[in-house]
Design an enzyme around this catalytic site. Sequence first.
Site, PDB file in Angstrom:
ATOM      1  CB  CYS A 384      98.408  22.943 -30.826  1.00 64.90           C
ATOM      2  SG  CYS A 384     100.169  23.700 -31.635  1.00 64.90           S
ATOM      3  CG  HIS A 510      97.844  27.452 -28.811  1.00 64.13           C
ATOM      4  ND1 HIS A 510      98.039  26.417 -27.752  1.00 64.13           N
ATOM      5  CD2 HIS A 510      99.028  27.264 -29.858  1.00 64.13           C
ATOM      6  CE1 HIS A 510      99.084  25.641 -28.313  1.00 64.13           C
ATOM      7  NE2 HIS A 510      99.717  26.336 -29.392  1.00 64.13           N
ATOM      8  CD  GLU A 512      95.185  27.287 -25.753  1.00 62.24           C
ATOM      9  OE1 GLU A 512      94.551  27.068 -26.549  1.00 62.24           O
ATOM     10  OE2 GLU A 512      96.303  26.896 -25.723  1.00 62.24           O
TER      11      GLU A 512
END
Length: 539
Positions: A384, A510, A512
């Site tokens: 990001c 993202h 994650e």
Amino acid sequence: MSTTKYIFVTGGVSSSLGKGIIAASLAKLLQARGYRVTIQKLDPYINVDPGTLNPYEHGECYVTDDGAETDLDLGHYERFLNVTTSQANNVTTGRIYQSVIEKERRGEFLGKTVQVIPHITNEIKERVQLLGNTGDYDIIITEIGGTVGDIESLPYIEAVRQMKWEMGDDNALVIHLTLVPYLSAAGELKTKPTQHSVKTLMESGIRADILVCRTEHELSDDLRRKLALFCNVKQEAVIQSIDASTIYDVPNMMLEEGLDTVTLQKLNLKNSKKPDLKKWNKFLQRHKNPKGEVHIGLIGKYVELQDSYKSILESFIHAGAENEVKVKLEFIHSEHINAKTIGKKLSKLDGILVAPGFGERGIEGKVAAVQYARENNLPFLGICLGMQMAVIEFARNVLKLKDANSTEMNPATKNPVISIMEDQKNITDKGGTMRLGSWKCDLKEGSIVSKVYKSRTINERHRHRYEFNNKYREQLEAAGLVATGINPDTGLVEIVEIPSHPWFVGVQYHPEYKSTVANPHPLFVAFVKAVHDHAENRK
Ligand code: GLN
């Protein structure tokens, strides 16, 4: 009458006892026995969601596929269960009141005085049953944030009391998580705080069915008997939760303590099948027996508070286990990186991750870290804001556009290589208005990402207002920074790579948020592999 069973997890004595991990571990065990389970978190604060909260206040804001900005516990739920969550899985007091007030404005209460009981409690009950009513789950575990006795928690506790009364003990169960502190001067574990906390719960009309006791030392049988007697629970329902070296050990620890068995007995559910934790334990085995070690620098500005990067840290645990290496993260504060310190801070690293973030503070250090990774052929992953920094660095140092910047940091820059998205320009409200949730992305053939994902189209979760400025795409690509992931509907650039570099990837989304124990995220897995290869070559 629905057959869904409800489990409520409340907390006493102190915050940060790990209700989320206990809830996720129990859910894991029930799921491993074949039950369809989901978890929900009710947060007693007045913010409508945690999206507007500073990471120092609240840690990471976790984003779901449907674009909800939620509590980081939802991340644990997804990572443990490998089941996606949604807006329905996280409800705050702010959202409850907002919805009740909107109903009042629409005249839905037919002239009645709107009150905490029944209107707020009804709204809470509806939100709890929303997931149950989908028919998708056998069991809903609802974690009540905060600690019993807090003023803010009262309406939630009252809603739990009502639901338990209405549904009966077979269908609604309360697990109370408390602390059994160790007084080193006395050399003893103390049960009094737990007794008080159970009593506080009883004053609200709720009897805890199961006690989970967080402790630093083993609970003796005597102590368990004492807790059972004073707290009105059966001895087998006194569960010890001793400090663990990793949160991923907790499901096995709860299995050993029989948390799942007492839960199922109390809910009148079959517990004949043993939980199947084969895959889980294979992950644990790899996580605990790494064959090597790599050092990755996490460059961010919230490094003092690791909860701010929770999902990133967990993704590295999953990816480390998959690669059978231990990922040692070095947290490096981006404000401490400058021309003088950079060599000392980054030279020992095998790879660099530049973290997400907002605002100007610390960004020059991030740009410098990207430059270091690019020029020294260090594997690089930018997430990001980290991807945006990679674009800015390349524009400044390769294209020689010295003032290249994001309009977030410098609205007057002559070279806005990152700029506000068109549909964000007229938005003034801060809450829930970013580009959020899951978006499609097409991958360029032959790119690193197309090999990593083994697919031409992916879906990943976003949370940002600014974007790669397509006006600079041609120039950047000609100089060697290539767009390798594009949103097919809007043309937004979601991924950049430097093909002449061994492993340099920046992603606007993202990854994650989507890494789980059962499905480690391919991008993290590939990044850790590249970092490991780099470390081996260096030797
Ligand atoms: N601040 C940047 C934006 O809003 C990046 C956001 C992030 O890193 N999540 O676009």
